[in-house]
Design a protein around this motif. Structure first.
Motif, PDB file in Angstrom:
ATOM      1  N   PHE A  63     -18.705  29.027 -12.973  1.00  0.00           N
ATOM      2  CA  PHE A  63     -18.470  27.708 -13.563  1.00  0.00           C
ATOM      3  C   PHE A  63     -17.002  27.323 -13.494  1.00  0.00           C
ATOM      4  O   PHE A  63     -16.124  28.094 -13.830  1.00  0.00           O
ATOM      5  CB  PHE A  63     -19.020  27.659 -14.989  1.00  0.00           C
ATOM      6  N   GLY A  64     -16.772  26.124 -13.008  1.00  0.00           N
ATOM      7  CA  GLY A  64     -15.422  25.632 -12.765  1.00  0.00           C
ATOM      8  C   GLY A  64     -14.965  25.905 -11.354  1.00  0.00           C
ATOM      9  O   GLY A  64     -13.933  25.407 -10.903  1.00  0.00           O
ATOM     10  N   TYR A  69     -16.867  21.863 -12.710  1.00  0.00           N
ATOM     11  CA  TYR A  69     -16.984  21.139 -13.973  1.00  0.00           C
ATOM     12  C   TYR A  69     -16.992  19.642 -13.698  1.00  0.00           C
ATOM     13  O   TYR A  69     -16.337  19.157 -12.779  1.00  0.00           O
ATOM     14  CB  TYR A  69     -15.810  21.459 -14.900  1.00  0.00           C
ATOM     15  N   PRO A 107     -22.068  20.672 -15.985  1.00  0.00           N
ATOM     16  CA  PRO A 107     -21.333  21.695 -16.717  1.00  0.00           C
ATOM     17  C   PRO A 107     -19.918  21.244 -17.055  1.00  0.00           C
ATOM     18  O   PRO A 107     -19.289  20.493 -16.297  1.00  0.00           O
ATOM     19  CB  PRO A 107     -21.290  22.875 -15.740  1.00  0.00           C
ATOM     20  N   GLY A 108     -19.441  21.704 -18.194  1.00  0.00           N
ATOM     21  CA  GLY A 108     -18.069  21.462 -18.611  1.00  0.00           C
ATOM     22  C   GLY A 108     -17.570  22.661 -19.390  1.00  0.00           C
ATOM     23  O   GLY A 108     -18.361  23.492 -19.836  1.00  0.00           O
ATOM     24  N   GLU A 109     -16.268  22.765 -19.570  1.00  0.00           N
ATOM     25  CA  GLU A 109     -15.715  23.905 -20.299  1.00  0.00           C
ATOM     26  C   GLU A 109     -16.170  23.928 -21.752  1.00  0.00           C
ATOM     27  O   GLU A 109     -16.461  24.985 -22.291  1.00  0.00           O
ATOM     28  CB  GLU A 109     -14.191  23.876 -20.238  1.00  0.00           C
ATOM     29  N   TRP A 112     -21.759  20.582 -22.055  1.00  0.00           N
ATOM     30  CA  TRP A 112     -22.639  20.371 -20.912  1.00  0.00           C
ATOM     31  C   TRP A 112     -23.529  19.181 -21.215  1.00  0.00           C
ATOM     32  O   TRP A 112     -23.966  18.996 -22.352  1.00  0.00           O
ATOM     33  CB  TRP A 112     -23.541  21.575 -20.689  1.00  0.00           C
ATOM     34  N   THR A 181     -21.727  32.777 -19.178  1.00  0.00           N
ATOM     35  CA  THR A 181     -21.995  31.521 -19.883  1.00  0.00           C
ATOM     36  C   THR A 181     -23.464  31.411 -20.244  1.00  0.00           C
ATOM     37  O   THR A 181     -24.333  31.701 -19.429  1.00  0.00           O
ATOM     38  CB  THR A 181     -21.584  30.321 -19.011  1.00  0.00           C
TER      39      THR A 181
END
Length: 188
Positions: A63-64, A69, A107-109, A112, A181
């Motif tokens: 992720f990222g 993201y 997705p985001g830090e 989501w 995650t």
């Protein structure tokens, strides 16, 4: 004129050959790396299922990086993830009518977005974009909800989706887990 008909016939034959021979071979090859899986839940007249392709971490930052993201993700690999509910369902407080949906995420830090879409495309990304753009039609979104991701101590090697009861009150969640995650979507 005969030459144009001949060229047109060859082009039609090539397109049909690609569609009926090439596409099935491509699907079979991609499923070797990201096998199709299914999660199923059944209780008190409620039947839920989710079908997805499960890619592996293989030492990559997920992720990222691999899954950026802020961009729509097909939530797995290959075809878009398919979600089925036999009855109307509350997903994070939003009503989802009975039926089959494609399931997408952004997705985001720290947050989501989980998207249920009434169209289920044949493939999750466009060939023209080289796999960078999804086939999701935003006009067909039924609901979008926001949830917070959680960090896990252990690494999950293969992307997984499951139904879990996490609370003592029997609350049900749709859970995504990959790398370190975890994301839980409340279902009622």
């Amino acid at each position: 004129m005969k030459t144009l008909k001949w060229i047109g016939g060859i082009l039609v034959a090539l397109v049909l050959l690609f569609y009926f021979v090439g596409v099935p071979i491509l699907r079979e090859q991609t499923k070797k790396n990201s096998p199709e899986k299914m999660a199923h839940y059944e209780q008190d007249g409620l039947t839920l299922s989710v079908t997805f392709s499960s890619p592996s971490k293989k030492g990559r930052t997920i992720f990222g990086r691999l899954v950026p993201y802020g961009k729509v993700w097909r939530t797995g690999a290959n075809e878009p993830t398919r979600f089925y509910t036999s009855t109307n369902l509350s997903v994070g407080g939003a009503n989802l009518p009975a039926g089959t949906y494609s399931l997408w995420t952004v997705p985001g830090e720290t947050q989501w977005t989980v998207i249920f879409n009434r169209e289920v495309a044949d493939w999750g990304v466009t060939l023209i974009s080289g796999g960078k753009e999804t086939t999701r039609n935003p006009e067909s979104d039924v609901i979008q909800i926001n949830v917070s991701p959680e960090s896990m101590a252990e690494i999950v090697e293969n992307f997984d989706i499951s139904f879990v009861s996490a609370d003592s009150d029997g609350a049900l969640f749709l859970q995504f887990a990959w790398d370190t995650t975890r994301v839980r979507v409340p279902l009622n």
